[in-house]
Scaffold this motif. Structure first.
Motif, mmCIF file in Angstrom:
data_model
loop_
_atom_site.group_PDB
_atom_site.id
_atom_site.type_symbol
_atom_site.label_atom_id
_atom_site.label_comp_id
_atom_site.label_asym_id
_atom_site.label_seq_id
_atom_site.Cartn_x
_atom_site.Cartn_y
_atom_site.Cartn_z
ATOM 1 N N GLN A 35 0.812 -1.214 0.000
ATOM 2 C CA GLN A 35 0.000 0.000 0.000
ATOM 3 C C GLN A 35 0.848 1.268 0.000
ATOM 4 N N GLY A 36 2.152 1.142 0.204
ATOM 5 C CA GLY A 36 3.026 2.308 0.127
ATOM 6 C C GLY A 36 3.141 2.818 -1.300
ATOM 7 N N ARG A 37 3.394 4.101 -1.441
ATOM 8 C CA ARG A 37 3.527 4.721 -2.754
ATOM 9 C C ARG A 37 4.892 5.374 -2.909
ATOM 10 N N PHE A 38 5.376 5.420 -4.149
ATOM 11 C CA PHE A 38 6.609 6.134 -4.447
ATOM 12 C C PHE A 38 6.362 7.637 -4.311
ATOM 13 N N VAL A 39 7.318 8.325 -3.695
ATOM 14 C CA VAL A 39 7.231 9.776 -3.495
ATOM 15 C C VAL A 39 8.248 10.464 -4.397
ATOM 16 N N ALA A 40 7.768 11.220 -5.370
ATOM 17 C CA ALA A 40 8.653 12.049 -6.184
ATOM 18 C C ALA A 40 9.037 13.272 -5.368
ATOM 19 N N ARG A 41 10.330 13.572 -5.324
ATOM 20 C CA ARG A 41 10.811 14.623 -4.434
ATOM 21 C C ARG A 41 11.254 15.868 -5.210
ATOM 22 N N ALA A 42 11.247 16.996 -4.508
ATOM 23 C CA ALA A 42 11.576 18.286 -5.108
ATOM 24 C C ALA A 42 13.079 18.555 -5.019
ATOM 25 N N ARG A 43 13.506 19.623 -5.663
ATOM 26 C CA ARG A 43 14.896 20.078 -5.594
ATOM 27 C C ARG A 43 15.262 20.435 -4.151
ATOM 28 N N VAL A 44 16.536 20.335 -3.836
ATOM 29 C CA VAL A 44 16.995 20.672 -2.499
ATOM 30 C C VAL A 44 16.807 22.172 -2.251
ATOM 31 N N ASP A 45 16.320 22.509 -1.059
ATOM 32 C CA ASP A 45 16.108 23.908 -0.674
ATOM 33 C C ASP A 45 17.369 24.420 0.018
ATOM 34 N N LEU A 46 18.032 25.382 -0.599
ATOM 35 C CA LEU A 46 19.285 25.915 -0.057
ATOM 36 C C LEU A 46 19.124 27.303 0.529
ATOM 37 N N THR A 47 17.886 27.648 0.868
ATOM 38 C CA THR A 47 17.637 28.945 1.491
ATOM 39 C C THR A 47 18.462 29.077 2.766
ATOM 40 N N GLY A 48 19.133 30.210 2.909
ATOM 41 C CA GLY A 48 19.928 30.460 4.105
ATOM 42 C C GLY A 48 21.322 29.868 4.055
ATOM 43 N N LYS A 49 21.694 29.270 2.920
ATOM 44 C CA LYS A 49 23.035 28.708 2.767
ATOM 45 C C LYS A 49 23.714 29.412 1.590
ATOM 46 N N PRO A 50 24.461 30.469 1.854
ATOM 47 C CA PRO A 50 25.020 31.296 0.779
ATOM 48 C C PRO A 50 26.040 30.583 -0.089
ATOM 49 N N GLY A 51 26.685 29.545 0.448
ATOM 50 C CA GLY A 51 27.647 28.804 -0.348
ATOM 51 C C GLY A 51 29.016 29.456 -0.378
ATOM 52 N N TYR A 52 29.811 29.030 -1.348
ATOM 53 C CA TYR A 52 31.215 29.450 -1.417
ATOM 54 C C TYR A 52 31.583 29.671 -2.875
ATOM 55 N N ARG A 53 32.283 30.756 -3.138
ATOM 56 C CA ARG A 53 32.718 31.057 -4.501
ATOM 57 C C ARG A 53 34.237 31.005 -4.552
ATOM 58 N N ALA A 54 34.779 29.960 -5.154
ATOM 59 C CA ALA A 54 36.229 29.855 -5.273
ATOM 60 C C ALA A 54 36.750 30.949 -6.206
ATOM 61 N N LYS A 55 37.785 31.656 -5.775
ATOM 62 C CA LYS A 55 38.335 32.750 -6.589
ATOM 63 C C LYS A 55 38.713 32.262 -7.976
ATOM 64 N N GLU A 56 39.251 31.061 -8.033
ATOM 65 C CA GLU A 56 39.731 30.540 -9.302
ATOM 66 C C GLU A 56 38.618 30.214 -10.292
ATOM 67 N N LEU A 57 37.383 30.146 -9.799
ATOM 68 C CA LEU A 57 36.248 29.885 -10.683
ATOM 69 C C LEU A 57 35.404 31.133 -10.919
ATOM 70 N N ASP A 58 35.840 32.255 -10.405
ATOM 71 C CA ASP A 58 35.118 33.516 -10.552
ATOM 72 C C ASP A 58 35.691 34.268 -11.740
ATOM 73 N N PRO A 59 34.901 34.467 -12.806
ATOM 74 C CA PRO A 59 35.430 35.151 -13.999
ATOM 75 C C PRO A 59 36.051 36.504 -13.692
ATOM 76 N N ALA A 60 35.565 37.180 -12.651
ATOM 77 C CA ALA A 60 36.113 38.498 -12.308
ATOM 78 C C ALA A 60 37.533 38.407 -11.772
ATOM 79 N N GLN A 61 37.931 37.190 -11.345
ATOM 80 C CA GLN A 61 39.252 37.047 -10.736
ATOM 81 C C GLN A 61 40.123 36.018 -11.441
ATOM 82 N N ASN A 62 39.622 35.408 -12.523
ATOM 83 C CA ASN A 62 40.419 34.382 -13.208
ATOM 84 C C ASN A 62 40.578 34.696 -14.698
#
Length: 484
Positions: free
Chosen positions: A450-477
């Motif tokens: 009786q269980g059903r497969f659950v299709a899931r949504a994209r990960v919510d990254l609200t509040g997680k600013p992340g990291y920008r490596a200088k070497e991958l930033d066009p303004a600095q590479n």
């Protein structure tokens, strides 16, 4: 007006607690009020706690290991055990082995999962990230709502290497998925194994020292660095060390797109459990291994501080016989004994008893750790909370009942429980999945499948600013566009 009304209980969510009734219609929560009349069926909560059903986000069900050993629980027994433990849905792993296509893996697990009594999804395990897998098969998996997968930094047949991890992390980021990682330094572990074998130290207890704390800490640090380089979300599974937890905590403070969990075995057991007479210690072998009392205290502090999104079971059910732990013989050296232990039914009772009843965490934090955070992290948008419009996945807890853990209470296909004999306070008495009662006062009410497969949504990254490596930033590479 309602199919079912749950009345006279104390409703608890990840943020609130209040006395109220819940009206259920067509499998969803239709109304919440101080009192609700009617209902084709009325369930008297009797003043007990009414919580969102647990979501088990780390379990190995009907899954072959890289060595070809099949877990003892299939989707029927595994889901029944989960339900008796207060869970209304779970996300086991669908494991790809070398040479397999993702399409074939998912077809296999779709067939196996049809027996489940609770709702389910999958985390894909990727061990063979060919060009076709990366560019064709994984995107199709994402389209059907499989938005998480796991990679390994240890085990020769599973380890992708750093380059393979970067490829997977990049594809995951492009499709809004999250990468889970088993973080242990493979070469450290292999070096320790060789040293121990040379001295004839092969009893189960030596497994506890064969995978050093430093092996986890180094790998967690490296995994975080790899994810930061491509600014991709990462979930560290089964953190077992104080140092590893501190790395997660610090990276979160720095804004990394990072999530993590620990498991009850790291809170309840120590390496001394592996030093039981004869081969009994094999029952307590898992990777990473259980540690010591000081580590337990540190992990509880990290739970309290919010380092971990969830406490998951890592249910890896290998029987204590030649079909499970001892496929290589009853006197096999520890590297050839199947790793993992059962615990899907014990997860929530243990966390409730040791967490809530001992004053370590609040009821609201228990709900977050057991259900709400997993739903939010892994995109189960209709689960994990008690609110109008959500699936009526609900569990009624008796917070005063005390029970001694027995093998019979686990309702799985295993012949032992690592938690057996522990006295726990707090029992899930009634469990509903989409409004249907599946467990009621020790009796299974669910129908197979009786269980059903659950299709899931994209990960919510609200509040997680992340990291920008200088070497991958066009303004600095020098303007080069090389970032994923």
């Amino acid at each position: 007006m309602f199919d079912t009304v749950i009345h006279s209980g104390t409703v608890v969510t990840a943020t609130d607690s209040f006395k109220g009734d819940i009206g259920i219609r067509d499998g969803r929560i239709a109304a919440i009020a101080e009192t609700l009349p009617g209902g084709d069926r009325r369930i008297d909560a009797g003043g007990r706690l009414v919580l969102p059903g647990g979501i088990e986000a780390h379990a190995h069900i009907a899954q072959e290991s890289s060595a070809g050993v099949m877990t003892a629980d299939d989707y029927y027994s595994g889901s029944v055990s989960a339900a008796f433990g207060g869970n209304s849905s779970f996300i086991p792993f669908a494991g790809q082995h070398r040479g397999q296509s993702v399409d074939d893996v998912l077809a296999t697990y779709d067939a196996r999962a049809k027996r489940s009594v609770i709702d389910y999804s999958y985390h894909l395990i990727i061990s063979d990230p060919t060009e076709k897998v990366l560019t064709d098969e994984l995107p199709r998996a994402f389209e059907r709502g499989i938005t998480s997968f796991k990679v390994f930094m240890t085990y020769d047949l599973m380890n992708l290497g750093d380059g393979g991890m970067l490829d997977i992390l990049t594809v995951a980021k492009e499709h809004g998925a999250i990468t889970m990682v088993h973080a242990e330094n493979n070469e450290m572990v292999k070096w320790m194994n060789r040293r121990l074998a040379a001295k004839g130290l092969t009893a189960p207890k030596y497994h506890a020292i064969s995978r050093p704390e430093l092996a986890e800490e180094e790998a967690i640090n490296r995994a975080i660095s790899l994810a930061k380089l491509v600014d991709a979300p990462l979930f560290i599974v089964h953190v077992s060390t104080a140092g590893g937890a501190a790395l997660v905590q610090r990276a979160k403070l720095d804004g990394a797109k990072l999530f993590a969990e620990t498991c009850p075995q790291y809170l309840a057991l120590t390496r001394h459990d592996l030093d039981r007479p004869g081969m009994e210690g094999a029952k307590f072998m898992c990777s990473p291994p259980v540690r010591d009392e000081a580590t337990q205290d540190a992990l509880w502090r990290h739970i309290q501080a919010g380092t971990f999104e969830s406490v998951s079971s890592d249910h890896a059910p290998y029987r204590f016989d030649e079909t499970g732990k001892f496929t290589a013989g009853t006197d096999a050296p520890y590297p050839k004994i199947a790793n993992g232990m059962p615990g899907i039914a014990a997860r929530l009772p243990y966390l409730f008893s040791e967490g809530v009843m001992k004053g370590r965490i609040t009821l609201q934090h228990f709900v977050a750790l057991s259900s709400t955070n997993a739903a939010k992290t892994f995109g189960m948008t209709t689960k994990g909370s008690i609110a109008p419009g959500m699936d009526a996945d609900i569990v009624i807890w008796n917070p005063e009942a005390t029970r001694t853990v027995t093998l019979a209470d686990q309702h799985d296909n295993i012949d032992y429980s690592p938690f057996e004999g522990m006295v726990l306070t707090g029992v899930p008495e009634v469990v509903l999945n989409r409004g249907q009662v599946i467990v009621e006062h020790g009796e299974l009410r669910a129908a197979e499948g009786q269980g059903r497969f659950v299709a899931r949504a994209r990960v919510d990254l609200t509040g997680k600013p992340g990291y920008r490596a200088k070497e991958l930033d066009p303004a600095q590479n020098f303007g080069a566009e090389i970032a994923p």
